[in-house]
Design a protein around this motif. Structure first.
Motif, PDB file in Angstrom:
ATOM      1  N   HIS A  33       0.847  -1.198   0.000  1.00  0.00           N
ATOM      2  CA  HIS A  33       0.000   0.000   0.000  1.00  0.00           C
ATOM      3  C   HIS A  33       0.884   1.250   0.000  1.00  0.00           C
ATOM      4  O   HIS A  33       1.686   1.440   0.907  1.00  0.00           O
ATOM      5  CB  HIS A  33      -0.915  -0.042   1.241  1.00  0.00           C
ATOM      6  CG  HIS A  33      -1.924   1.061   1.305  1.00  0.00           C
ATOM      7  ND1 HIS A  33      -2.878   1.122   2.303  1.00  0.00           N
ATOM      8  CD2 HIS A  33      -2.158   2.147   0.516  1.00  0.00           C
ATOM      9  CE1 HIS A  33      -3.642   2.191   2.122  1.00  0.00           C
ATOM     10  NE2 HIS A  33      -3.218   2.830   1.052  1.00  0.00           N
ATOM     11  N   LEU A 210      -0.629   0.511   5.569  1.00  0.00           N
ATOM     12  CA  LEU A 210       0.111   1.473   4.735  1.00  0.00           C
ATOM     13  C   LEU A 210       1.623   1.272   4.880  1.00  0.00           C
ATOM     14  O   LEU A 210       2.172   1.396   5.969  1.00  0.00           O
ATOM     15  CB  LEU A 210      -0.286   2.891   5.163  1.00  0.00           C
ATOM     16  CG  LEU A 210       0.332   4.043   4.385  1.00  0.00           C
ATOM     17  CD1 LEU A 210      -0.039   3.982   2.912  1.00  0.00           C
ATOM     18  CD2 LEU A 210      -0.106   5.382   4.976  1.00  0.00           C
ATOM     19  N   ASP A 211       2.291   0.986   3.775  1.00  0.00           N
ATOM     20  CA  ASP A 211       3.747   0.772   3.816  1.00  0.00           C
ATOM     21  C   ASP A 211       4.523   2.056   3.563  1.00  0.00           C
ATOM     22  O   ASP A 211       5.555   2.293   4.189  1.00  0.00           O
ATOM     23  CB  ASP A 211       4.152  -0.261   2.753  1.00  0.00           C
ATOM     24  CG  ASP A 211       3.534  -1.611   3.028  1.00  0.00           C
ATOM     25  OD1 ASP A 211       3.701  -2.104   4.149  1.00  0.00           O
ATOM     26  OD2 ASP A 211       2.860  -2.156   2.128  1.00  0.00           O
ATOM     27  N   ILE A 212       4.047   2.843   2.584  1.00  0.00           N
ATOM     28  CA  ILE A 212       4.815   4.040   2.187  1.00  0.00           C
ATOM     29  C   ILE A 212       3.860   5.220   2.009  1.00  0.00           C
ATOM     30  O   ILE A 212       2.806   5.075   1.379  1.00  0.00           O
ATOM     31  CB  ILE A 212       5.560   3.799   0.849  1.00  0.00           C
ATOM     32  CG1 ILE A 212       6.606   2.697   0.994  1.00  0.00           C
ATOM     33  CG2 ILE A 212       6.210   5.084   0.339  1.00  0.00           C
ATOM     34  CD1 ILE A 212       7.360   2.367  -0.285  1.00  0.00           C
ATOM     35  N   LEU A 213       4.245   6.376   2.563  1.00  0.00           N
ATOM     36  CA  LEU A 213       3.489   7.599   2.313  1.00  0.00           C
ATOM     37  C   LEU A 213       4.463   8.624   1.713  1.00  0.00           C
ATOM     38  O   LEU A 213       5.540   8.850   2.252  1.00  0.00           O
ATOM     39  CB  LEU A 213       2.886   8.122   3.617  1.00  0.00           C
ATOM     40  CG  LEU A 213       1.980   9.354   3.454  1.00  0.00           C
ATOM     41  CD1 LEU A 213       0.779   9.248   4.400  1.00  0.00           C
ATOM     42  CD2 LEU A 213       2.707  10.644   3.744  1.00  0.00           C
ATOM     43  N   GLN A 229      -3.365   5.372   9.947  1.00  0.00           N
ATOM     44  CA  GLN A 229      -2.708   4.345   9.127  1.00  0.00           C
ATOM     45  C   GLN A 229      -1.189   4.514   9.107  1.00  0.00           C
ATOM     46  O   GLN A 229      -0.472   3.550   8.815  1.00  0.00           O
ATOM     47  CB  GLN A 229      -3.228   4.411   7.679  1.00  0.00           C
ATOM     48  CG  GLN A 229      -4.694   4.048   7.514  1.00  0.00           C
ATOM     49  CD  GLN A 229      -5.649   5.228   7.778  1.00  0.00           C
ATOM     50  OE1 GLN A 229      -5.278   6.225   8.397  1.00  0.00           O
ATOM     51  NE2 GLN A 229      -6.868   5.096   7.326  1.00  0.00           N
ATOM     52  N   SER A 230      -0.679   5.746   9.373  1.00  0.00           N
ATOM     53  CA  SER A 230       0.771   5.974   9.331  1.00  0.00           C
ATOM     54  C   SER A 230       1.375   5.497  10.644  1.00  0.00           C
ATOM     55  O   SER A 230       1.749   6.281  11.505  1.00  0.00           O
ATOM     56  CB  SER A 230       1.070   7.461   9.148  1.00  0.00           C
ATOM     57  OG  SER A 230       0.480   7.913   7.978  1.00  0.00           O
ATOM     58  N   ASN A 233       5.236   0.974  11.081  1.00  0.00           N
ATOM     59  CA  ASN A 233       6.034   0.469   9.953  1.00  0.00           C
ATOM     60  C   ASN A 233       5.907   1.276   8.670  1.00  0.00           C
ATOM     61  O   ASN A 233       6.472   0.905   7.654  1.00  0.00           O
ATOM     62  CB  ASN A 233       5.645  -0.991   9.658  1.00  0.00           C
ATOM     63  CG  ASN A 233       6.043  -1.875  10.824  1.00  0.00           C
ATOM     64  OD1 ASN A 233       7.125  -1.726  11.386  1.00  0.00           O
ATOM     65  ND2 ASN A 233       5.139  -2.759  11.239  1.00  0.00           N
ATOM     66  N   THR A 234       5.172   2.380   8.739  1.00  0.00           N
ATOM     67  CA  THR A 234       5.000   3.171   7.505  1.00  0.00           C
ATOM     68  C   THR A 234       6.253   4.001   7.252  1.00  0.00           C
ATOM     69  O   THR A 234       6.717   4.724   8.135  1.00  0.00           O
ATOM     70  CB  THR A 234       3.783   4.111   7.652  1.00  0.00           C
ATOM     71  OG1 THR A 234       2.664   3.343   8.070  1.00  0.00           O
ATOM     72  CG2 THR A 234       3.477   4.823   6.351  1.00  0.00           C
ATOM     73  N   GLN A 235       6.766   3.907   6.032  1.00  0.00           N
ATOM     74  CA  GLN A 235       7.934   4.720   5.675  1.00  0.00           C
ATOM     75  C   GLN A 235       7.445   6.011   5.039  1.00  0.00           C
ATOM     76  O   GLN A 235       6.688   5.979   4.073  1.00  0.00           O
ATOM     77  CB  GLN A 235       8.824   3.935   4.715  1.00  0.00           C
ATOM     78  CG  GLN A 235       9.391   2.684   5.387  1.00  0.00           C
ATOM     79  CD  GLN A 235      10.134   1.781   4.421  1.00  0.00           C
ATOM     80  OE1 GLN A 235      10.493   2.168   3.323  1.00  0.00           O
ATOM     81  NE2 GLN A 235      10.372   0.547   4.861  1.00  0.00           N
ATOM     82  N   TYR A 258      12.742   1.056   0.231  1.00  0.00           N
ATOM     83  CA  TYR A 258      11.839   0.059   0.841  1.00  0.00           C
ATOM     84  C   TYR A 258      12.462  -1.341   0.705  1.00  0.00           C
ATOM     85  O   TYR A 258      12.474  -2.127   1.663  1.00  0.00           O
ATOM     86  CB  TYR A 258      10.470   0.108   0.144  1.00  0.00           C
ATOM     87  CG  TYR A 258       9.521  -0.964   0.622  1.00  0.00           C
ATOM     88  CD1 TYR A 258       8.709  -0.748   1.742  1.00  0.00           C
ATOM     89  CD2 TYR A 258       9.455  -2.207  -0.024  1.00  0.00           C
ATOM     90  CE1 TYR A 258       7.860  -1.731   2.195  1.00  0.00           C
ATOM     91  CE2 TYR A 258       8.600  -3.201   0.434  1.00  0.00           C
ATOM     92  CZ  TYR A 258       7.804  -2.961   1.537  1.00  0.00           C
ATOM     93  OH  TYR A 258       6.969  -3.945   1.992  1.00  0.00           O
TER      94      TYR A 258
END
Ligand code: FPP
Ligand code: MG
Length: 268
Positions: A33, A210-213, A229-230, A233-235, A258
């Protein structure tokens, strides 16, 4: 004539090279995501002596470009911040243009042979859509219904969205569900993080964590976007590029970062 032919050949070579690069990257760990705060449309327009509405129109071209790249990388879910609740404070002319753009582009994307069908993408519009003009609500219902059975990927377009509103709505839903449950089991009172998480707009739309924002335009704020969601583990990446100029070469280092972190975690 020769100049045009050479430009065409050059564009084809670049396209082939980019697709090859995406295929190579897709062989490594891929986030499930990715979310974009598409910021800097008006500054981009001003820096090119264009009307600001042109910046928003070019912003849509960038969204389509990044969606295509994400689909080729087989990223399962993409979320994009297209209109914040706060954007209702902008001038009536700008809001009108953004609503027309949303209407026309949602319609265009949903057509036969276009990107949503090509990649099997289910489109969800997340936010307080009741605040949008009826013509936009109508096209949202249409696109959501015709893509409902697409199951390869998800595109969440956040319009009339704020994270605080999403969390408040989720808490209210969780309380309502808990009161219903309590009737059958009076000891079951506590609302957990999981209960709230399950009621977020993104969760109801089937989105993975969410993995990346990514936020463009050099501004380092989250602006009330996907705050719950951030998580751990969200980068989070801030790019200096204005959104309309954000492209594959800005995105590749983010994906490589990532992959580097995913590989180092596997080794440890
Ligand atoms: C932020 O830049 C951007 C927006 C408020 C609008 C984003 C919308 C799109 C990219 C197109 C939407 C597409 C669909 C399908 C609805 P800004 O206006 O804040 O620019 P600035 O930071 O330079 O002032
Ligand atoms: Mg801005």
């Amino acid at each position: 004539m020769l100049g045009r032919a050479l430009r065409w050949i050059r564009a084809k070579v670049v396209q082939k090279a980019e697709r090859l690069l995406l295929r190579i990257l897709a062989a490594g760990p891929i986030p499930k995501h990715v979310a974009f705060v598409m910021d800097g449309n008006r500054r981009y327009a001003r820096s090119h002596q264009q009307p600001i509405n042109q910046g928003h129109s070019e912003g849509f071209v960038a969204l389509r470009r990044m969606l295509e790249a994400c689909m080729r990388l087989e990223i399962r879910c993409v979320s994009a911040y297209a209109f914040a609740m706060d954007n209702f404070k902008r001038s009536p002319e700008e809001i009108e243009h953004l609503m027309d753009l949303a209407h026309d582009k949602l319609m265009e994307m949903s057509r036969h042979g276009q990107i949503l069908e090509e990649y099997g993408v289910r489109l969800n519009v997340l936010g307080k859509t009741a605040l949008l003009p009826e013509r936009v609500q109508e096209v949202i219902r249409h696109v959501e219904s015709i893509t409902r059975n697409n199951n390869k990927a998800i595109l969440n377009i956040c319009i009339a969205y704020s994270s605080q509103d999403e969390i408040t709505t989720a808490v209210n839903s969780a309380v309502r569900l808990s009161l219903d449950k309590e009737k059958s089991n009076p000891d079951n009172r506590e609302i957990t993080e999981h209960d709230i998480d399950a009621q977020l707009f993104t969760s109801l739309a089937g989105s993975p964590p969410l993995d990346i924002l990514v936020r463009t335009s050099g501004v380092k704020r989250l602006s009330d976007f996907l705050l719950w969601q951030s998580s751990e583990n969200t980068q989070i990446h801030f790019s200096k590029a204005y959104w309309p100029e954000f492209g594959l070469w800005d995105f590749v280092p983010i994906i490589l970062d990532y992959q580097r972190k995913a590989w180092s975690q596997r080794v440890l």
